[in-house]
Design a protein around this motif. Sequence first.
Motif, short mmCIF file in Angstrom:
data_model
loop_
_atom_site.label_atom_id
_atom_site.label_comp_id
_atom_site.label_asym_id
_atom_site.label_seq_id
_atom_site.Cartn_x
_atom_site.Cartn_y
_atom_site.Cartn_z
N SER A 7 0.88 -1.23 -0.16
CA SER A 7 -0.03 0.16 -0.07
C SER A 7 1.06 1.18 -0.14
O SER A 7 2.04 1.29 0.18
CB SER A 7 -0.74 -0.03 1.46
OG SER A 7 -0.05 0.09 2.52
N ASP A 8 0.11 2.42 -0.27
CA ASP A 8 1.07 3.70 -0.30
C ASP A 8 1.81 3.82 1.11
O ASP A 8 2.92 4.49 0.79
CB ASP A 8 0.26 4.92 -0.80
CG ASP A 8 -0.32 4.66 -2.06
OD1 ASP A 8 0.21 4.22 -2.80
OD2 ASP A 8 -1.49 5.38 -2.47
N GLY A 9 1.45 3.68 2.09
CA GLY A 9 2.07 3.85 3.16
C GLY A 9 2.77 2.77 3.90
O GLY A 9 3.24 2.86 5.16
N ALA A 10 2.97 1.93 3.25
CA ALA A 10 3.80 0.63 3.54
C ALA A 10 5.13 0.97 4.23
O ALA A 10 5.62 0.54 5.09
CB ALA A 10 3.88 -0.31 2.73
N ASP A 13 4.85 2.81 7.54
CA ASP A 13 4.25 1.81 8.67
C ASP A 13 5.38 0.93 9.10
O ASP A 13 5.57 0.67 10.25
CB ASP A 13 3.43 0.86 7.79
CG ASP A 13 1.75 1.69 7.48
OD1 ASP A 13 1.68 2.61 8.07
OD2 ASP A 13 1.19 1.05 6.79
N GLN A 14 6.21 0.31 8.38
CA GLN A 14 7.56 -0.27 8.64
C GLN A 14 8.61 0.58 9.52
O GLN A 14 9.15 0.00 10.50
CB GLN A 14 8.19 -0.64 7.36
CG GLN A 14 7.62 -1.70 6.52
CD GLN A 14 8.29 -2.09 5.41
OE1 GLN A 14 9.22 -1.50 4.87
NE2 GLN A 14 7.95 -3.23 4.61
N GLY A 76 19.62 -3.15 14.46
CA GLY A 76 18.26 -3.52 14.74
C GLY A 76 17.98 -4.16 13.76
O GLY A 76 18.55 -5.13 13.34
N TYR A 77 16.56 -4.33 13.41
CA TYR A 77 15.73 -5.31 12.54
C TYR A 77 15.93 -4.53 11.13
O TYR A 77 15.85 -3.56 10.77
CB TYR A 77 14.47 -5.30 12.80
CG TYR A 77 14.18 -6.01 14.30
CD1 TYR A 77 14.52 -7.18 14.50
CD2 TYR A 77 13.78 -5.08 15.23
CE1 TYR A 77 14.19 -7.73 15.75
CE2 TYR A 77 13.53 -5.65 16.56
CZ TYR A 77 13.99 -6.93 16.55
OH TYR A 77 13.85 -7.80 18.08
#
Length: 88
Positions: A7-10, A13-14, A76-77
């Motif tokens: 999606s556009d905000g992926a 979001d991550q 980190g991840y």
Amino acid sequence: MAGGWASDGAVQDQIDSSIEDAVARARGQLPQGESLSRCEECDAPIPQARREAIKGVRLCVVCQAEQDKANAGGAGYNRRASKDSQLR
């Protein structure tokens, strides 16, 4: 702008998830309970000001600094699994 099935905000979001995970991990490492008057590691006295400033403190400043250095770990991840970050 996302590509493929994302999606556009992926990406954002991550990033937000990574920050939330880091904050939760840091909060989980905070000391709790009654502060000690002597260090658990070296038995040096812990100053009253430190015990009042940090509730549940268990280590003197020197031992805490050594522990923090040992726990400094990696970056980190890798949520995106990009080749750039895998090659570092």
